[in-house]
Design a protein around this motif. Structure first.
Motif, mmCIF file in Angstrom:
data_model
loop_
_atom_site.group_PDB
_atom_site.id
_atom_site.type_symbol
_atom_site.label_atom_id
_atom_site.label_comp_id
_atom_site.label_asym_id
_atom_site.label_seq_id
_atom_site.Cartn_x
_atom_site.Cartn_y
_atom_site.Cartn_z
ATOM 1 N N LEU A 111 7.243 8.618 -0.570
ATOM 2 C CA LEU A 111 6.025 7.919 -0.196
ATOM 3 C C LEU A 111 6.291 6.942 0.936
ATOM 4 N N GLU A 151 5.458 3.166 2.186
ATOM 5 C CA GLU A 151 5.001 1.863 1.697
ATOM 6 C C GLU A 151 4.716 0.961 2.894
ATOM 7 N N ASN A 193 -0.957 12.932 -0.530
ATOM 8 C CA ASN A 193 -2.070 12.555 0.349
ATOM 9 C C ASN A 193 -3.069 11.629 -0.346
ATOM 10 N N GLU A 194 -2.644 10.980 -1.439
ATOM 11 C CA GLU A 194 -3.446 9.951 -2.079
ATOM 12 C C GLU A 194 -2.697 8.632 -1.984
ATOM 13 N N SER A 195 -3.404 7.520 -2.197
ATOM 14 C CA SER A 195 -2.774 6.218 -2.022
ATOM 15 C C SER A 195 -3.222 5.251 -3.101
ATOM 16 N N TYR A 228 -3.260 0.710 -3.851
ATOM 17 C CA TYR A 228 -3.077 -0.629 -3.290
ATOM 18 C C TYR A 228 -2.551 -1.570 -4.370
ATOM 19 N N HIS A 267 0.874 -1.173 0.000
ATOM 20 C CA HIS A 267 0.000 0.000 0.000
ATOM 21 C C HIS A 267 0.909 1.221 0.000
ATOM 22 N N TRP A 268 0.784 2.070 -1.040
ATOM 23 C CA TRP A 268 1.647 3.241 -1.184
ATOM 24 C C TRP A 268 0.857 4.507 -0.890
ATOM 25 N N ILE A 269 1.418 5.365 -0.018
ATOM 26 C CA ILE A 269 0.817 6.667 0.298
ATOM 27 C C ILE A 269 1.817 7.746 -0.086
#
Length: 470
Positions: A446, A448, A423-425, A427, A401-403
Motif C-alpha cells: 500500500l 501511505e 484500489n480502495e483507501s 483515512y 491515508h492508506w491506498i
C-alpha cells in the motif's frame, strides 16, 4: 556413531566495510551478494548435515532477531537463537554460546563460525571439521588455518607447529595482520591465514577463558543461567552479560591458552571484508569487470559495480568500485579498504543516517520505504507479509491515508474494523487508535500518505504489539 557438533553461528556484527549496501541495521551477513542466498543462509546450510551436526545455535542481537527468523524460514531450517543485550565482541559471545551448548549437553563439541564468511568448497570444509573433531574431543581448541592463495595483508596468520594427529598441528604462534613484505615471508614459510573459526569442547573453552578472566566467564554463565524467553528467542540476562569485559576471543583465549591446534584447509574461504574481496569472488567479463545489477562498461577494466536499481555506466576507468543504492553512491579505488573505513567514520559524523539505515526499512511484519518527503508530508510504500500485522498504535502529530495497491488489508480505526481491497483507501485521523493487518495469502502493498506538523518515527504510541517493542 561419532559425537555430533553443535554449530554456533556468530551473527551480531554491523559489517560497515561493505557500505553502502551493508549498514548498521541491515548488515552484510543478510545480503545476497553472490546469488539468491545470504552468507548467513549459506553458513547454516553448510552445517546442516544431520549426520555430523546438531541443531545450530545462533547468537545475535535484538535489532537482527526477526531477520534471522525470516532467513531461517526461507531455507527451511530451525535454530536456537540467543540475543545479546549489548555487543561485547566475540569473546563473551562465544563463551555464552558455549555455556548454552553445555547446558544442552555437558560434553558438547561446538563449532563457532562467523555468519558473513564465504566457503566455495563445502566438501573440503566438512573434511576439515571431521579432521578437527577428534582433536577437539581430546581437549584442544581447534582453529581452521586457510592455506594462503596470496600474500594477504588483511588477515592474521598462524604459524603451525608439530603434528598432533593426522593433519592437525599445534599452533606455534598467532601473528597480527602483516605488511606486504612480511606477508610474503609468512607465505613462503608455510604460515596459514587465521580464519577466526573454532571448534572446541564447551567445557574446555570455558575453563581456558576462566583462567585469564574468571569474572567475565562467571558473568556470561550467569547471563545464560538467568536468561528468559521471549517470542521463542533466548534473551541473555542484561545485567549479568553487561558485566563481561568486551574483548575478542583471540585476545581473551586463543593467544593465551596452551591448548590451541590448527587444521590446514583449502576451501575457497574469504571473510568478504571489502568490496575488493567481493570482486575477487564474483564472475567477471573479459576485461575483469564484475557487476551485480545492471552495468555497462566501455574501455574499462577490473571494475566492480553493485547497483540495486539505477543503471551504472563506466567509461575509460580502471580498478574502480561503484556501489549505488537508492540513497547513496560510493566511488572508490578497488584495493583501498582502509580508505572506506575512514570514509564511513567521517560519514558517521556528517550524515549518520546513511551508515545506519536504508531507505527501505525492515520490520518484523514486512518493510516500509520513504518515497517522497516535504515539510508537512511524507509518502511511504509499505509491504506487510501474509499473516503480519503492525502494532495497535496512535500518533499525536500526523494523520495517515492508506491506498491498497496489491492484496487485501484489514484495518482497525478506533472501534471500526474493515476490509480494504486493491484500489480502495482508508483515512486515519490524528489521534485515532489504528492497526494494519494482512489476512491474505499474498503480500499486502500500500501507499501511505502522512500529513502533519511532525512526521518522525518516534511519534508512535504502541498500545499492543505482537513483537513486544517498546
Amino acid at each position: 556413531m561419532n559425537r555430533r557438533i553443535i554449530p554456533l553461528i556468530m551473527c551480531g556484527g554491523a559489517g560497515t566495510r561493505l557500505w553502502p549496501a551493508s549498514r548498521e541495521v541491515h548488515p552484510k551477513q543478510f545480503l545476497s551478494l553472490f546469488g539468491a542466498r545470504s552468507t548467513f543462509q549459506d553458513t547454516l546450510l553448510r552445517v546442516s548435515d544431520a549426520d555430523l551436526f546438531e541443531r545450530p545455535v545462533i547468537i545475535t542481537n535484538n535489532a537482527y532477531r526477526f531477520m534471522v527468523l525470516e532467513q531461517l524460514a526461507e531455507i527451511g531450517l530451525e535454530a536456537d537463537v540467543l540475543l545479546e543485550p549489548m555487543r561485547r565482541d566475540s569473546g563473551p559471545a562465544i563463551a555464552a554460546g558455549a555455556a548454552f551448548a553445555q547446558a544442552r549437553d555437558k560434553d558438547a563439541i561446538v563449532l563457532a563460525l562467523a555468519a558473513d564468511h564465504v566457503v566455495s568448497d563445502t566438501p573440503a570444509f566438512l573434511a576439515a571439521c571431521r579432521e578437527g573433531l577428534a582433536a577437539a574431543e581430546a581437549g584442544h581448541i581447534v582453529t581452521f588455518g586457510v592455506q594462503p592463495e596470496r600474500a594477504a595483508t588483511e588477515y592474521g596468520y598462524i604459524n603451525p607447529g608439530e603434528v598432533i594427529s593426522g593433519k592437525v598441528r599445534a599452533v606455534a604462534k598467532f601473528v597480527e595482520k602483516p605488511d606486504p613484505a612480511t606477508a610474503a615471508r609468512y607465505v613462503e614459510a608455510g604460515y596459514l591465514w587465521n580464519s577466526g573459526n573454532f571448534m572446541f569442547r564447551a567445557a574446555v573453552l570455558s575453563d581456558e577463558y576462566r583462567k585469564v578472566d574468571a569474572d567475565s566467564i562467571q558473568a556470561v554463565a550467569d547471563a545464560v543461567a538467568k536468561a528468559g524467553t521471549d517470542l521463542g528467542f533466548v534473551k541473555l540476562d542484561e545485567t549479568a552479560f553487561g558485566a563481561a569485559k568486551s574483548i575478542s576471543i583471540d585476545y581473551a583465549v586463543m593467544e593465551k591458552t596452551a591448548r590451541t591446534a590448527v587444521v590446514p584447509v583449502a576451501c575457497g574461504w574469504s571473510d568478504v571484508g571489502s568490496w575488493h574481496a567481493v570482486w575477487e569472488l564474483s564472475g567477471k567479463d573479459g576485461e575483469g569487470n564484475a557487476a551485480r545489477g545492471v552495468a555497462v562498461f566501455e574501455d574499462s577494466r577490473n571494475c566492480n559495480v553493485s547497483t540495486d536499481g539505477a543503471l551504472v555506466a563506466l567509461e575509460g576507468v580502471d580498478d574502480l568500485v561503484v556501489v549505488a543504492t537508492q540513497d547513496a553512491v560510493l566511488v572508490s579505488r578497488q584495493k583501498d579498504a582502509n580508505g572506506l573505513k575512514r570514509l564511513v567514520a567521517k560519514l558517521k559524523t556528517v550524515a549518520p543516517q546513511v551508515t545506519e539505515d536504508h531507505i527501505r526499512v525492515h520490520r518484523p511484519w514486512g518493510s516500509y520505504q520513504s518515497v517522497d518527503n516535504g515539510d508537512r508530508h511524507q509518502v511511504k510504500r509499505i509491504i506487510v507479509k501474509p499473516g503480519g500485522r503492525l502494532s495497535l498504535q496512535k500518533h499525536h502529530h500526523r494523520s495517515e491515508h492508506w491506498i491498497v495497491v496489491r492484496g487485501t488489508a484489514q484495518v482497525t480505526v478506533n472501534e471500526l474494523v474493515k476490509t480494504v481491497h486493491e484500489n480502495e483507501s482508508v483515512y486515519i485521523p490524528i489521534g485515532a487508535v489504528h492497526r494494519l493487518e494482512n489476512p491474505g495469502k499474498i503480500q499486502l502493498e500500500l501507499i501511505e500518505v502522512q500529513t502533519g506538523s511532525y512526521l518522525g518515527e518516534d511519534d508512535i504510541i504502541r498500545i499492543e504489539d505482537d513483537y513486544k517493542r517498546s
